[in-house]
Design a protein around this motif. Structure first.
Motif, mmCIF file in Angstrom:
data_model
loop_
_atom_site.group_PDB
_atom_site.id
_atom_site.type_symbol
_atom_site.label_atom_id
_atom_site.label_comp_id
_atom_site.label_asym_id
_atom_site.label_seq_id
_atom_site.Cartn_x
_atom_site.Cartn_y
_atom_site.Cartn_z
ATOM 1 N N GLY A 1 -0.054 1.159 -9.210
ATOM 2 C CA GLY A 1 -1.480 0.886 -9.157
ATOM 3 C C GLY A 1 -1.764 -0.605 -9.239
ATOM 4 O O GLY A 1 -0.865 -1.447 -9.127
ATOM 5 N N THR A 2 -3.021 -0.957 -9.461
ATOM 6 C CA THR A 2 -3.377 -2.373 -9.541
ATOM 7 C C THR A 2 -2.744 -3.057 -10.747
ATOM 8 O O THR A 2 -2.617 -4.285 -10.773
ATOM 9 C CB THR A 2 -4.900 -2.547 -9.585
ATOM 10 O OG1 THR A 2 -5.423 -1.856 -10.724
ATOM 11 C CG2 THR A 2 -5.551 -2.011 -8.325
ATOM 12 N N CYS A 34 -3.807 4.671 -5.457
ATOM 13 C CA CYS A 34 -3.520 3.631 -6.442
ATOM 14 C C CYS A 34 -4.070 3.983 -7.821
ATOM 15 O O CYS A 34 -3.833 3.267 -8.784
ATOM 16 C CB CYS A 34 -4.076 2.289 -5.989
ATOM 17 S SG CYS A 34 -5.880 2.160 -6.049
ATOM 18 N N ASN A 93 0.802 -1.220 0.000
ATOM 19 C CA ASN A 93 0.000 0.000 0.000
ATOM 20 C C ASN A 93 0.836 1.272 0.000
ATOM 21 O O ASN A 93 0.393 2.309 -0.504
ATOM 22 C CB ASN A 93 -0.936 0.008 1.212
ATOM 23 C CG ASN A 93 -2.095 -0.947 1.050
ATOM 24 O OD1 ASN A 93 -2.478 -1.287 -0.064
ATOM 25 N ND2 ASN A 93 -2.647 -1.411 2.151
ATOM 26 N N MET A 151 1.448 0.147 -4.764
ATOM 27 C CA MET A 151 0.204 0.714 -5.293
ATOM 28 C C MET A 151 0.354 2.175 -5.732
ATOM 29 O O MET A 151 -0.142 2.551 -6.802
ATOM 30 C CB MET A 151 -0.927 0.566 -4.273
ATOM 31 C CG MET A 151 -1.471 -0.846 -4.169
ATOM 32 S SD MET A 151 -2.296 -1.394 -5.680
ATOM 33 C CE MET A 151 -1.508 -2.965 -5.956
ATOM 34 N N ARG A 163 0.360 8.390 -10.201
ATOM 35 C CA ARG A 163 -0.116 8.406 -8.809
ATOM 36 C C ARG A 163 -1.235 9.440 -8.730
ATOM 37 O O ARG A 163 -1.035 10.614 -9.009
ATOM 38 C CB ARG A 163 1.036 8.770 -7.879
ATOM 39 C CG ARG A 163 0.652 8.842 -6.405
ATOM 40 C CD ARG A 163 1.857 9.274 -5.577
ATOM 41 N NE ARG A 163 1.508 9.379 -4.175
ATOM 42 C CZ ARG A 163 2.178 8.803 -3.193
ATOM 43 N NH1 ARG A 163 3.250 8.092 -3.457
ATOM 44 N NH2 ARG A 163 1.794 8.949 -1.938
#
Length: 576
Positions: free
Chosen positions: A244-245, A302, A236, A240, A291
């Protein structure tokens, strides 16, 4: 808390005291309770007896971080069972601050105008005609409503897909930049909203916050500890925000579990071109935002903002599941193409996953070659216009398979799988098969257990048990309004205990880890009961046949759990 019923046939609004049976509930838990008590399970999903329930989580609207998740639920036109679809952005926070526990949209207009629901700054709720929005995409809809009600308002709306009652239609929510790029995509909630004649919900920020916290001092202390836990998690705090994902593209391909070309392979030859690393590098080069804060009260960031070569906005956020559905499943290895498709899905108001898998089934059936980008754009345009193959695609991937007489449809209970092949991730297959939601990527996602080496993804040992516990946990998280990414930080008992203290302080009761688990179990029990009464049986808790029989290159894995093992997942619920 405010419990507001909107009768679309009578065009009336009634604010009730919260029914005793719904006290202490929010989000997915409230939806499960409300639909079980108030919706005939055998009703037509697009008929007058179905209800659309819009509910923020128990923690939404409070200063608790990452709790801006909104649940929308109804009987699903896609699965035929109960459905909760979850969306971020800004609406959950504003509804929570208005003190709204639920908006229950009932009835169906016999004819007449499109309507919008308006919650003004004082908290007054009204229905207003909005025929001027008919046929608009979600971006134009949101822009028009912001010009009418204020740039700081939040919008929930459907696009042309919801107006046409497509079973894969989404409800789009505006993010912190006011763009309708957040999707309650799964299960066809956009079609249910369209069937009610409701084009949009407009929420103005409240003049005065009405959210109630039983123990403000204890709550502040608990939230500070929660923030520390989230920020101490490397995923986290580091991965992320940077990737990101989309960070999952590389490791899932490395596991041979990235279903591509309609799940004919587990590794996509062009995965490096669409990875999180490639995405971040491209956005930095173009001046985009790798971001980005898309949801209220987010401390993880994320999200991203994708721009074209000239620096112009294209879409936000380009997520892992969409990169897979509009990329690997279709044989497309170009981020610009995927980003354009993501925008088209958001503007039309369709779920990127069901849309992408439906188009993959069509390509697998010979409709077009995999990797043919122009063919993909034509299929998207057919959906937007309601011509050609468009209505079939809008009905979902199972309908596409029937149209082409192709049984290779990667879907459970009518809903497409997500970006993890169950042959190479056995526990994910357990979740796909047994979740009351149909195949789902947040109902009990197993990828974390594999990436941290808690389980061998192709060994049956432990898969049922871990899937069960994750499904229970995320049913509770969805009730509380916590985002999936942040929730992963609270899966261990010690961190869950800190999280539970915050819940107790909000609700004014003792609330521990076991109470959290019992909350999740009660939600799943109610959802399974609705599905049982709707006619879904144990045979519906199965994966498509080809996952059991067709080896997945390059690992040549198949799904090996038996029907008996799948039926054992929720024995504990049945016995309780």
């Amino acid at each position: 808390m405010r419990f507001i019923r909107i009768d679309m046939k009578e065009r009336s609004i009634r604010e009730d005291a919260v029914p005793p049976e719904y006290q202490g509930l929010g989000g997915r838990g409230l939806i499960a309770a409300c639909l079980n008590r108030e919706v005939p399970p055998r009703c037509h999903a697009l008929g007058s007896e179905n209800k659309l329930v819009i509910s923020p989580g128990i923690l939404s609207g409070t200063p608790f971080v990452n709790t801006s998740r909104l649940s929308l639920g109804a009987k699903s036109p896609l699965t035929g069972g109960i459905k909760e679809s979850n969306v971020g952005g800004t609406p959950a926070d504003l509804l929570g601050r208005h003190g709204v526990q639920a908006l229950v949209v009932e009835g169906r207009p016999e004819s007449g105008s499109w309507m919008l629901l308006h919650i003004d700054r004082s908290g007054q709720v009204a229905l207003r005609e909005c025929d001027h929005l008919a046929g608009m995409g979600t971006y134009e809809t949101a822009s028009t409503l912001k010009s009418e009600y204020g740039e700081d308002c939040t919008v929930l709306c459907i696009g042309p897909a919801g107006e046409r009652l497509y079973a894969i239609a989404s409800v789009q929510a505006t993010d912190t930049d006011g763009r309708p790029c957040r999707a309650a995509g799964r299960g066809g909630m956009g079609a249910v909203m369209g069937s009610k004649g409701l084009k949009a919900v407009v929420i103005e920020p409240p003049d005065e916050d009405r959210v109630q916290i039983a123990d403000p001092g204890g709550f502040r202390k608990a939230v500070a500890e929660v923030v520390r836990i989230i920020k101490s998690d490397p995923m986290n705090s580091e991965v992320m925000p940077e990737l990101g994902t989309a960070a999952l593209v590389a490791p899932v391909n490395a596991m041979g579990a990235f279903p591509c070309y309609n799940a004919r392979k587990g590794v996509f030859e062009g995965w490096e071109k669409i990875s999180g690393e490639a995405l971040a590098e491209l956005l930095k080069k173009r001046g985009g935002k790798p971001r980005h804060t898309g949801c209220s009260r987010c401390i993880i960031h994320c999200s991203n903002e994708f721009v074209d070569e000239s620096g112009a906005y294209v879409t936000s956020s380009l997520e892992y599941e969409t990169i897979w559905a509009m990329g690997g499943m279709l044989g497309v290895d170009d981020l610009d193409t995927i980003a354009r498709l993501d925008f088209m899905c958001d503007d039309l108001g369709v779920d990127t996953m069901n849309a992408g898998v439906g188009m993959a089934v069509a390509m697998d059936s010979g409709h077009a070659p995999f990797g043919d980008r122009e063919a993909v754009f034509r299929m998207m345009e057919d959906m937007a216009r309601g011509t050609g193959l468009g209505p079939v695609l809008g009905a979902g991937p199972v309908a596409v398979g029937r149209h082409f007489n192709n049984p290779r449809v990667p879907a459970v209970k009518g809903q497409s799988i997500a970006a993890y092949d169950p042959r190479a991730m056995l526990g994910q297959g357990v979740t796909y098969a047994t979740s009351p939601m149909g195949a789902d990527h947040t109902a009990g996602n197993m990828v974390g257990a594999y990436l941290t080496n808690q389980l061998n993804p192709r060994d049956k040992a432990g898969q049922v048990e871990v899937s069960r516990e994750l499904q229970i946990a995320f049913a509770a998280f969805d009730t509380l309004g916590l985002c999936f990414i942040a929730a992963v930080s609270f899966l261990k008992p010690d961190s869950c205990a800190s999280f539970a203290k915050a819940v107790g302080a909000k609700m004014g009761c003792e609330f521990g880890v076991e109470d959290f688990r019992q909350m999740g179990m009660s939600v799943l029990r109610a959802e399974r009961e609705f599905n049982r009464r709707a006619g879904l049986l144990s045979r519906d808790d199965r994966l498509p046949k080809f996952f059991y029989e067709e080896p997945l290159p390059p690992t040549n894995a198949v799904f090996t759990l038996s029907d008996q093992e799948l039926d054992s997942v929720f024995e504990e619920l049945n016995e309780s």
